[in-house]
Scaffold this motif. Structure first.
Motif, PDB file in Angstrom:
ATOM      1  N   THR A 294       0.817  -1.222   0.000  1.00  0.00           N
ATOM      2  CA  THR A 294       0.000   0.000   0.000  1.00  0.00           C
ATOM      3  C   THR A 294       0.851   1.272   0.000  1.00  0.00           C
ATOM      4  OG1 THR A 294      -0.153  -0.162   2.420  1.00  0.00           O
ATOM      5  CG2 THR A 294      -1.974  -1.071   1.124  1.00  0.00           C
ATOM      6  N   SER A 295       2.089   1.169   0.482  1.00  0.00           N
ATOM      7  CA  SER A 295       2.923   2.368   0.564  1.00  0.00           C
ATOM      8  C   SER A 295       3.522   2.771  -0.781  1.00  0.00           C
ATOM      9  CB  SER A 295       4.056   2.152   1.576  1.00  0.00           C
ATOM     10  OG  SER A 295       4.958   1.156   1.117  1.00  0.00           O
ATOM     11  N   ASN A 296       3.621   1.837  -1.741  1.00  0.00           N
ATOM     12  CA  ASN A 296       4.291   2.174  -2.999  1.00  0.00           C
ATOM     13  C   ASN A 296       3.466   1.866  -4.243  1.00  0.00           C
ATOM     14  OD1 ASN A 296       4.397  -0.609  -3.227  1.00  0.00           O
ATOM     15  ND2 ASN A 296       6.610  -0.770  -3.254  1.00  0.00           N
ATOM     16  N   VAL A 298       0.857   3.274  -5.620  1.00  0.00           N
ATOM     17  CA  VAL A 298       0.537   4.425  -6.470  1.00  0.00           C
ATOM     18  C   VAL A 298       1.765   4.857  -7.270  1.00  0.00           C
ATOM     19  CG1 VAL A 298      -0.242   6.824  -6.497  1.00  0.00           C
ATOM     20  CG2 VAL A 298      -1.298   5.193  -4.937  1.00  0.00           C
ATOM     21  N   CYS A 316      -0.730  -3.634 -10.418  1.00  0.00           N
ATOM     22  CA  CYS A 316      -1.091  -2.517  -9.544  1.00  0.00           C
ATOM     23  C   CYS A 316      -2.608  -2.317  -9.508  1.00  0.00           C
ATOM     24  CB  CYS A 316      -0.408  -1.232 -10.018  1.00  0.00           C
ATOM     25  SG  CYS A 316       1.376  -1.187  -9.777  1.00  0.00           S
ATOM     26  N   LEU A 320      -5.011  -2.625  -6.268  1.00  0.00           N
ATOM     27  CA  LEU A 320      -5.824  -1.504  -5.806  1.00  0.00           C
ATOM     28  C   LEU A 320      -7.317  -1.850  -5.773  1.00  0.00           C
ATOM     29  CD1 LEU A 320      -4.166   1.552  -7.595  1.00  0.00           C
ATOM     30  CD2 LEU A 320      -4.380   1.204  -5.143  1.00  0.00           C
ATOM     31  N   ILE A 325      -8.083  -2.367   0.443  1.00  0.00           N
ATOM     32  CA  ILE A 325      -6.917  -1.558   0.075  1.00  0.00           C
ATOM     33  C   ILE A 325      -7.360  -0.286  -0.623  1.00  0.00           C
ATOM     34  CG2 ILE A 325      -4.861  -1.491  -1.403  1.00  0.00           C
ATOM     35  CD1 ILE A 325      -4.580  -4.493  -0.902  1.00  0.00           C
ATOM     36  N   ASP A 328      -8.349   2.875   1.434  1.00  0.00           N
ATOM     37  CA  ASP A 328      -7.268   3.639   2.060  1.00  0.00           C
ATOM     38  C   ASP A 328      -6.480   4.448   1.049  1.00  0.00           C
ATOM     39  OD1 ASP A 328      -7.937   2.591   4.533  1.00  0.00           O
ATOM     40  OD2 ASP A 328      -6.605   0.866   4.303  1.00  0.00           O
ATOM     41  N   VAL A 329      -6.323   3.920  -0.153  1.00  0.00           N
ATOM     42  CA  VAL A 329      -5.425   4.547  -1.121  1.00  0.00           C
ATOM     43  C   VAL A 329      -6.085   5.692  -1.873  1.00  0.00           C
ATOM     44  CG1 VAL A 329      -4.064   4.151  -3.205  1.00  0.00           C
ATOM     45  CG2 VAL A 329      -4.054   2.467  -1.368  1.00  0.00           C
ATOM     46  N   THR A 332      -5.692   9.360  -0.724  1.00  0.00           N
ATOM     47  CA  THR A 332      -4.387  10.010  -0.638  1.00  0.00           C
ATOM     48  C   THR A 332      -4.201  11.028  -1.760  1.00  0.00           C
ATOM     49  OG1 THR A 332      -3.306   8.322  -2.006  1.00  0.00           O
ATOM     50  CG2 THR A 332      -3.407   7.914   0.362  1.00  0.00           C
ATOM     51  N   GLU A 334      -1.511  11.484  -3.419  1.00  0.00           N
ATOM     52  CA  GLU A 334      -0.735  10.879  -4.500  1.00  0.00           C
ATOM     53  C   GLU A 334      -1.660  10.210  -5.525  1.00  0.00           C
ATOM     54  OE1 GLU A 334      -0.204  10.472  -1.335  1.00  0.00           O
ATOM     55  OE2 GLU A 334       1.815  11.253  -0.955  1.00  0.00           O
ATOM     56  N   PHE A 335      -2.683   9.496  -5.031  1.00  0.00           N
ATOM     57  CA  PHE A 335      -3.592   8.822  -5.948  1.00  0.00           C
ATOM     58  C   PHE A 335      -4.429   9.836  -6.735  1.00  0.00           C
ATOM     59  CE2 PHE A 335      -7.705   6.912  -6.977  1.00  0.00           C
ATOM     60  CZ  PHE A 335      -7.296   5.789  -7.667  1.00  0.00           C
TER      61      PHE A 335
END
Length: 368
Positions: A294-296, A298, A316, A320, A325, A328-329, A332, A334-335
């Motif tokens: 989940t940290s990388n 995106v 990916c 996702l 998952i 949460d993403v 963000t 970034e997404f």
């Protein structure tokens, strides 16, 4: 006409070979919302998706309340051969995992079990009394149960008949080229990368890369007396790139830790795309695919989109699309920045996870 012994013709000697190899594969069975399934009747089971090992299809069956004749409070687990076959020999093992995929309990067999779903319908193997429910239910997180099944199948390859060969021809030694790179014998081009210089050979680089071929031997080829400066690349990355072009390996990866390995793989993928090295690009995609979390995810999706990495991009998107998952993403920055730059990514995600309200909110914000 009758041939005498002197007239007989010698047939060439032949050799027949039957290869038997072990093929090992694993499948992770995730049971989300375990508490909703724990009270089903004894003898009722939950079944995983079909997975392939050794050219055969298998599935996992898990009995939350045990098989019919299991002991009280015990679960049962089996692996089933789904492919119709006369006889398949395999060694299965099962592991209960915690949320971080650390083993909680494991059972394996040292014997080779014979699966046969044609004659005696003897097509599954497992453990009647696998693990007590009371020993694992107290440590479950997010109501998720993880079971990994590893199957080691013994696969027979067809008998091959061929003329006998008196000598085994050794494989080509491509490592000799890497020695040539290290020694610098006959080098005819110099690269400068962030103040570090590298000697190399135009013919070898041109053989590996169409980009270098055009640079050295095309209409706009570089002058032979110049030092070629490489911009926007780290010297260590270029060194690894050169090493791969000479040896087709990247041994540096075996000597660095996980975070540095991911960092190097990302930069090396960009370099491979820049110089049209498809094999290196695939290697880097596989490394990044196996380190996805989940940290990388995106950042990897953005990288895959920019450099046309279909395998990595598909991985990916599927990662996702998992509801726990995705929620949460998508929130963000970034997404949201990624989908504004590449709105087609969001459309592809819609196809995999249509029911996510958070995904719809992001879609509305970018006009989809």
């Amino acid at each position: 006409m009758t041939l005498s012994t002197d007239d007989s013709l010698d047939a060439p000697e032949t050799v027949s070979t039957l290869r038997v190899e072990k093929v090992k594969g694993s499948h992770l069975f995730k049971i989300m919302g375990y508490s909703l399934q724990r009270n089903i009747e004894r003898g009722k089971f939950l079944e995983s998706a079909t997975f392939s090992v050794g050219g055969y299809d298998w599935s996992i069956t898990f009995y939350p309340n045990g098989y019919l004749n299991a002991q009280d409070d015990y679960t049962s687990v089996f692996v089933c051969l789904k492919t119709e076959a006369q006889l398949v020999q395999a060694q299965p093992s099962f592991t209960f995992l915690d949320q971080d995929e650390n083993p909680l309990s494991e059972k394996r067999t040292t014997k080779v079990f014979k699966f046969n779903n044609n004659v005696n319908k003897d097509a599954d193997f497992g453990f009647l009394n696998f693990v007590k429910r009371s020993t694992f239910e107290s440590v479950l997180k997010d109501d998720c149960l993880l079971i990994r099944c590893t199957v080691t199948a013994f696969k027979d390859f067809p008998v091959e008949v061929e003329p006998a060969c008196p000598l085994r021809v050794p494989p080509p030694d491509v490592q000799q080229l890497s020695l040539l790179l290290e020694a610098g014998y006959g080098a005819d081009v110099i690269f400068e990368v962030n103040g570090v210089t590298f000697n190399a050979h135009k013919c070898i680089l041109a053989l590996r890369s169409q980009v270098f071929r055009a640079q050295f031997f095309g209409p706009l080829k570089e002058k032979s007396d110049t030092i070629i400066k490489i911009e926007d690349m780290d010297a260590q990355v270029f060194k690894s790139l050169l090493h791969f072009m000479y040896s087709q390996t990247i041994p540096e990866f075996e000597e660095i830790n996980g975070s540095e390995k991911k960092h190097m793989a990302q930069h090396l993928l960009v370099a491979a795309d820049r110089y049209d090295l498809e094999r290196l690009k695939i290697i880097c995609q596989n490394i990044l695919y196996n380190t996805m979390d989940t940290s990388n995810v995106v950042a990897l999706l953005s990288l895959a989109e920019m450099h046309n990495c279909i395998h990595l991009k598909t991985g990916c998107l599927k990662f996702l699309a998992c509801p726990e998952i995705l929620g949460d993403v998508v929130a963000t920055k970034e997404f949201q920045c990624l989908v504004r730059s590449h709105p087609l990514i969001l459309k592809e995600l819609f196809e995999l996870a249509r029911s996510s309200p958070k995904l719809k909110d992001v879609g509305a914000s970018v006009g989809i």
